[in-house]
Every structure is written in structure tokens, then in C-alpha cells.
Design a protein around this motif. Structure first.
Motif, mmCIF file in Angstrom:
data_model
loop_
_atom_site.group_PDB
_atom_site.id
_atom_site.type_symbol
_atom_site.label_atom_id
_atom_site.label_comp_id
_atom_site.label_asym_id
_atom_site.label_seq_id
_atom_site.Cartn_x
_atom_site.Cartn_y
_atom_site.Cartn_z
ATOM 1 N N ARG A 188 97.319 -35.786 -44.134
ATOM 2 C CA ARG A 188 98.462 -36.154 -43.287
ATOM 3 C C ARG A 188 98.001 -36.912 -42.048
ATOM 4 N N ASP B 98 103.237 -44.063 -46.851
ATOM 5 C CA ASP B 98 103.676 -43.308 -48.023
ATOM 6 C C ASP B 98 102.802 -43.589 -49.239
ATOM 7 N N ARG B 99 102.469 -44.844 -49.448
ATOM 8 C CA ARG B 99 101.667 -45.214 -50.616
ATOM 9 C C ARG B 99 100.281 -44.575 -50.552
ATOM 10 N N TYR B 100 99.637 -44.665 -49.386
ATOM 11 C CA TYR B 100 98.298 -44.101 -49.255
ATOM 12 C C TYR B 100 98.311 -42.579 -49.304
ATOM 13 N N ARG B 101 99.292 -41.954 -48.642
ATOM 14 C CA ARG B 101 99.359 -40.482 -48.682
ATOM 15 C C ARG B 101 99.503 -39.984 -50.106
ATOM 16 N N GLU B 102 100.356 -40.611 -50.876
ATOM 17 C CA GLU B 102 100.544 -40.214 -52.275
ATOM 18 C C GLU B 102 99.242 -40.382 -53.065
ATOM 19 N N GLN B 103 98.559 -41.492 -52.849
ATOM 20 C CA GLN B 103 97.303 -41.745 -53.550
ATOM 21 C C GLN B 103 96.236 -40.730 -53.141
ATOM 22 N N TRP B 104 96.151 -40.449 -51.848
ATOM 23 C CA TRP B 104 95.130 -39.513 -51.374
ATOM 24 C C TRP B 104 95.424 -38.088 -51.815
ATOM 25 N N ARG B 105 96.700 -37.708 -51.871
ATOM 26 C CA ARG B 105 97.031 -36.368 -52.384
ATOM 27 C C ARG B 105 96.596 -36.233 -53.840
ATOM 28 N N ALA B 106 96.850 -37.275 -54.626
ATOM 29 C CA ALA B 106 96.436 -37.256 -56.026
ATOM 30 C C ALA B 106 94.909 -37.220 -56.135
#
Length: 137
Positions: free
Chosen positions: A10, A22-30
Motif C-alpha cells: 500500500r 491501482d494497476r501497480y497495487r494489483e500487480q504487486w499484490r499478485a
């Protein structure tokens, strides 16, 4: 440690511009979720995300002068082009140092003369070979 990893992701996302968060957070969570399957430490992946976000967050500095063409040729395989930039850059630095030395000597001599004048001492003779005394006629 389970709370630290999402907090780092975060924080990394908060450093990015709004359009990319949003794009990077989603990628990093994955990436963090899939890290264990690959034998990686999720904490290391989260710190990597934070490092990337810090690098992306910095303002771009435009190089000026000699480094500009050198940085453009950084990945070049054309050795002639690289040498054409680096050799004059290195030579110009040496030439500048040589040109500065006489200026330093004059300033140093002027400083010594001024300090002698303040002390009331007679002015020093100019440096150089001693002149032979003239014979009396």
C-alpha cells in the motif's frame, strides 16, 4: 509479518502517480501472493515493490553538458561513438586543470604580497633565476 507485507504494498502504491496506483497495487499484490509458490520471501517482494515505487516517484533530471551524450550512449555497442564522447570529455578535464595552475600561482603570489604589505615587510623579489650584479664603471 503478515500485516507488514500488505502495508508495504500500500505504501509503495501511495508513492506512485494516481493514474498508475491501482494497476501497480494489483500487480504487486499478485506478486506477493505468488511469491511463496516460487520459493521467494513475500517480504522481499514487497520491499522490491517499494524500491520500484521510490524510483518511479523521483523527478526526472535532464543531464546537461558532457554527461548528456554519454548517458544516451550508455547501452550502445558502437565503441567508436562511445569513445568519441568519452575521450574529449576526459581530455578537457585535464586541459582545464593545466590552465588553472598559472591562475592559482598568480593568486597565491598576490596573496603573499598583500600579507607582506600588511606586515610592513619589503616586497619580495619576483621568482626566477638570480640576476648577476653589474660591475661598477
Amino acid at each position: 509479518m503478515t500485516r507488514l507485507v500488505p502495508a508495504l504494498v500500500r505504501a509503495a502504491g501511495a508513492l506512485l502517480p494516481r493514474g498508475q496506483r491501482d494497476r501497480y497495487r494489483e500487480q504487486w499484490r499478485a506478486d506477493v501472493d505468488g511469491a511463496r509458490e516460487l520459493g521467494l520471501n513475500p517480504l522481499g517482494v514487497a520491499f522490491g515493490a517499494l524500491r520500484i515505487a521510490r524510483r518511479e516517484h523521483r523527478p526526472v533530471v535532464v543531464p546537461v553538458g558532457v554527461p548528456a551524450p554519454a548517458l544516451r550512449l550508455r547501452g550502445s555497442t558502437n565503441i567508436g561513438a562511445v569513445l568519441a564522447v568519452l575521450v574529449p570529455a576526459n581530455l578537457s578535464g585535464g586541459i582545464l586543470l593545466l590552465l588553472q595552475e598559472p591562475v592559482r600561482r598568480r593568486r597565491r603570489a598576490a596573496g603573499h604580497a598583500a600579507s607582506r604589505a600588511r606586515r610592513g615587510a619589503p616586497p619580495a623579489s619576483p621568482p626566477g633565476p638570480a640576476r648577476p650584479a653589474r660591475a661598477a664603471r
